[in-house]
Design a protein around this motif. Sequence first.
Motif, PDB file in Angstrom:
ATOM      1  N   HIS A  27       0.730  -1.269  -0.036  1.00 51.00           N
ATOM      2  CA  HIS A  27       0.070  -0.010   0.028  1.00 51.00           C
ATOM      3  C   HIS A  27       0.854   1.461   0.010  1.00 51.00           C
ATOM      4  N   LEU A  28       1.709   1.491   0.748  1.00 55.59           N
ATOM      5  CA  LEU A  28       2.778   2.377   1.088  1.00 55.59           C
ATOM      6  C   LEU A  28       3.477   2.596  -0.543  1.00 55.59           C
ATOM      7  N   GLY A  29       3.833   1.611  -0.895  1.00 54.09           N
ATOM      8  CA  GLY A  29       4.643   1.644  -2.234  1.00 54.09           C
ATOM      9  C   GLY A  29       3.713   2.241  -3.289  1.00 54.09           C
ATOM     10  N   ILE A  30       2.643   1.642  -3.432  1.00 57.23           N
ATOM     11  CA  ILE A  30       1.739   2.278  -4.483  1.00 57.23           C
ATOM     12  C   ILE A  30       1.287   3.834  -4.186  1.00 57.23           C
ATOM     13  N   TYR A  31       1.116   4.087  -3.040  1.00 62.68           N
ATOM     14  CA  TYR A  31       0.947   5.312  -2.634  1.00 62.68           C
ATOM     15  C   TYR A  31       2.214   6.311  -3.285  1.00 62.68           C
ATOM     16  N   LEU A  32       3.241   5.892  -2.712  1.00 66.54           N
ATOM     17  CA  LEU A  32       4.271   6.669  -3.159  1.00 66.54           C
ATOM     18  C   LEU A  32       4.622   6.793  -4.709  1.00 66.54           C
ATOM     19  N   VAL A  33       4.514   5.767  -5.235  1.00 65.64           N
ATOM     20  CA  VAL A  33       4.473   6.008  -6.786  1.00 65.64           C
ATOM     21  C   VAL A  33       3.509   6.726  -7.506  1.00 65.64           C
ATOM     22  N   VAL A  34       2.228   6.539  -7.142  1.00 62.22           N
ATOM     23  CA  VAL A  34       1.342   7.020  -7.699  1.00 62.22           C
ATOM     24  C   VAL A  34       1.361   8.535  -7.459  1.00 62.22           C
ATOM     25  N   ASN A  35       1.626   9.266  -6.190  1.00 61.31           N
ATOM     26  CA  ASN A  35       1.453  10.551  -5.884  1.00 61.31           C
ATOM     27  C   ASN A  35       2.744  11.225  -6.240  1.00 61.31           C
ATOM     28  N   VAL A  36       3.817  10.597  -6.293  1.00 58.26           N
ATOM     29  CA  VAL A  36       5.162  11.136  -6.885  1.00 58.26           C
ATOM     30  C   VAL A  36       4.743  11.396  -8.553  1.00 58.26           C
TER      31      VAL A  36
END
Length: 93
Positions: A27-36
């Motif tokens: 979840h954290l990885g997806i959050y970081l990639v999408v928001n970057v």
Amino acid sequence: MAGTIEEYKRVFREATVADQMKLFKLHLGIYLVVNVIWIALNMMGSIRIDPSLAVYYSPFGWGVLVVVHYWFYVRGAESLCKMREDMVESKIK
């Protein structure tokens, strides 16, 4: 080979905590990639949003949910297992 029910519960709780930690990392990885990518597209001018602070609404809101995910499902995974065990045991008796 056969252990006690308490040993089974302990191992099950440990496995549940490990699974929840894996899901949180995903979840954290997806959050970081999408928001970057989202913020980069906005900074390059590819996407225009008014007011300009609205760009940060999504990362902030989703970030709050990431914290909630950690707080209740990773940090509280063992207590959730205990609650489920108690519920099942009360139905059996």
